[in-house]
Design an enzyme around this catalytic site. Structure first.
Site, PDB file in Angstrom:
ATOM      1  N   ARG A 230       4.750   0.483   2.180  1.00  0.00           N
ATOM      2  CA  ARG A 230       5.889   1.023   2.910  1.00  0.00           C
ATOM      3  C   ARG A 230       5.499   1.075   4.380  1.00  0.00           C
ATOM      4  O   ARG A 230       4.362   1.405   4.722  1.00  0.00           O
ATOM      5  CB  ARG A 230       6.245   2.441   2.424  1.00  0.00           C
ATOM      6  CG  ARG A 230       6.876   2.481   1.024  1.00  0.00           C
ATOM      7  CD  ARG A 230       8.264   1.861   1.001  1.00  0.00           C
ATOM      8  NE  ARG A 230       8.938   2.022  -0.286  1.00  0.00           N
ATOM      9  CZ  ARG A 230       9.015   1.082  -1.222  1.00  0.00           C
ATOM     10  NH1 ARG A 230       8.454  -0.096  -1.035  1.00  0.00           N
ATOM     11  NH2 ARG A 230       9.680   1.309  -2.342  1.00  0.00           N
ATOM     12  N   GLU A 259      14.664  -1.371   7.601  1.00  0.00           N
ATOM     13  CA  GLU A 259      15.080  -2.658   7.018  1.00  0.00           C
ATOM     14  C   GLU A 259      16.598  -2.703   6.911  1.00  0.00           C
ATOM     15  O   GLU A 259      17.219  -1.693   6.593  1.00  0.00           O
ATOM     16  CB  GLU A 259      14.439  -2.825   5.627  1.00  0.00           C
ATOM     17  CG  GLU A 259      12.923  -2.890   5.709  1.00  0.00           C
ATOM     18  CD  GLU A 259      12.239  -2.900   4.343  1.00  0.00           C
ATOM     19  OE1 GLU A 259      12.943  -2.964   3.311  1.00  0.00           O
ATOM     20  OE2 GLU A 259      11.007  -2.837   4.306  1.00  0.00           O
ATOM     21  N   HIS A 277      10.521  -7.998   2.617  1.00  0.00           N
ATOM     22  CA  HIS A 277      10.353  -7.050   1.508  1.00  0.00           C
ATOM     23  C   HIS A 277      10.594  -7.732   0.152  1.00  0.00           C
ATOM     24  O   HIS A 277      11.453  -7.317  -0.636  1.00  0.00           O
ATOM     25  CB  HIS A 277      11.291  -5.849   1.669  1.00  0.00           C
ATOM     26  CG  HIS A 277      10.831  -4.634   0.887  1.00  0.00           C
ATOM     27  ND1 HIS A 277      11.064  -3.349   1.297  1.00  0.00           N
ATOM     28  CD2 HIS A 277      10.141  -4.519  -0.278  1.00  0.00           C
ATOM     29  CE1 HIS A 277      10.553  -2.500   0.421  1.00  0.00           C
ATOM     30  NE2 HIS A 277       9.986  -3.195  -0.548  1.00  0.00           N
TER      31      HIS A 277
END
Length: 323
Positions: A230, A259, A277
């Protein structure tokens, strides 16, 4: 009974028949607008929510779902699920810890290899008709530091030690006596003993900004960092300045603070590799994740214990009187 599941996740449509075959009725709401509309219009029909860490489920949404009984999070992280609100409403929460560990570990090694061997720049040069002889370090014999030795961290450690002859150290909430790797008591100590640092810790308050300027300076000008965990674990501004000033050699990132927005500073740097991601996304991991959701939902609605429960905080005093 046929339970109705609100699906907020956008990457699993191909595998949703797994849940439908088990008798669950699905409401798909992968965009913010569809999500708000589904909660407003069909809130009273929803028994379960399927989400992932960055999408979460907020207190006001939980309050708007009077029949919500269980929240299933795909993937390990659940940082934007309001656990206090879940506890206050007596809602069970599960996650998908460990299911996508192989996929994430593969991506971490792919990023590390691409970064250290400078694959993207070499590829771009050849496409431009250039033929640069770029001299880059080898991985064999190097020291790998892993921040967070959970399922993902262990999978990375095995690949690095057994596949690439690297020596592995780690920093974790607690020392693990069941692994052959060296324990470092702080992130700074870990960085000091590492050529490469991979972040594999969960998000959330407990790990927030564990990697700051001090840690990056300990990693040093020859050091590389990879983050598949993260973004909150690293102080982004400290990472950008370390990269710009070449106080570290490079970074490969699969996760970002806001994001899908990515800081322009990263995009302008040649010593950075960026992916959207996707570390946990593979057909194998996604199928396994949805199958685990199915098992958790089936267990819950047939009165059995769920397989991967998340520990919730105690309910706040005010809510105890309401239930």
């Amino acid at each position: 009974m046929t339970a109705t599941v609100l699906v907020l996740v956008e990457t699993i449509n191909e595998y949703l028949p797994i849940l439908e075959r088990q008798g669950f009725h699905l409401i798909l709401a992968p965009t913010p607008a569809e999500r708000a509309a589904a909660i407003a219009r069909q809130g009273s029909q929803i028994d379960a929510v399927l989400t992932r860490g960055p999408l979460g489920l907020h207190a006001n949404e939980i309050a708007a779902l009077p029949n919500l009984k269980i929240i299933c999070v795909i993937g390990a992280g659940y940082e934007h699920v309001d656990l206090q609100a879940a506890a206050d409403h007596g809602i069970t929460v599960t996650n998908g810890a460990g299911v996508n560990a192989s996929s994430v570990a593969d991506h971490a090694m792919a990023l590390l290899l691409a970064l250290v061997r400078d694959i993207p720049r070499a590829d771009a040069a050849v496409r431009r008709g250039e033929w640069p002889k770029i001299m880059r370090p080898s991985l064999a014999g190097k020291r790998l530091g892993i921040l967070g030795l959970g399922a993902v961290g262990i999978a990375i450690a095995k690949r690095a030690a057994n596949g690439f002859d690297m020596s592995v150290s780690y920093h974790n909430r607690q020392h693990r006596s069941d692994v052959p790797y060296s324990f470092c008591s702080t992130p700074t100590e870990l960085a000091r003993h590492s050529d490469f640092l991979i972040v594999a810790a969960p998000g959330g308050l407990g790990t927030q900004h564990l990697i700051n300027r001090q840690v990056l300076d300990a990693l040093g000008p020859q050091g590389f960092i990879v983050n598949i965990a993260r973004a909150s674990v690293i102080v982004t501004a400290d990472l950008i300045s370390a990269l710009e000033q070449r106080r570290i050699a490079g970074a490969a990132l699969d996760v970002f603070d806001n994001e899908p927005q990515v800081p322009d500073a990263f995009k302008g740097l040649a010593n950075v590799i960026l992916t959207p991601h996707v570390a946990g996304l593979s057909p194998e991991a996604t199928q396994g994740t949805v199958e685990l959701v199915g098992k958790n939902l089936t267990a819950f609605f047939s009165g059995q214990p769920v397989l991967t429960p998340i520990a919730l905080p105690p309910p706040t005093a005010a809510t105890l009187h309401n239930h």
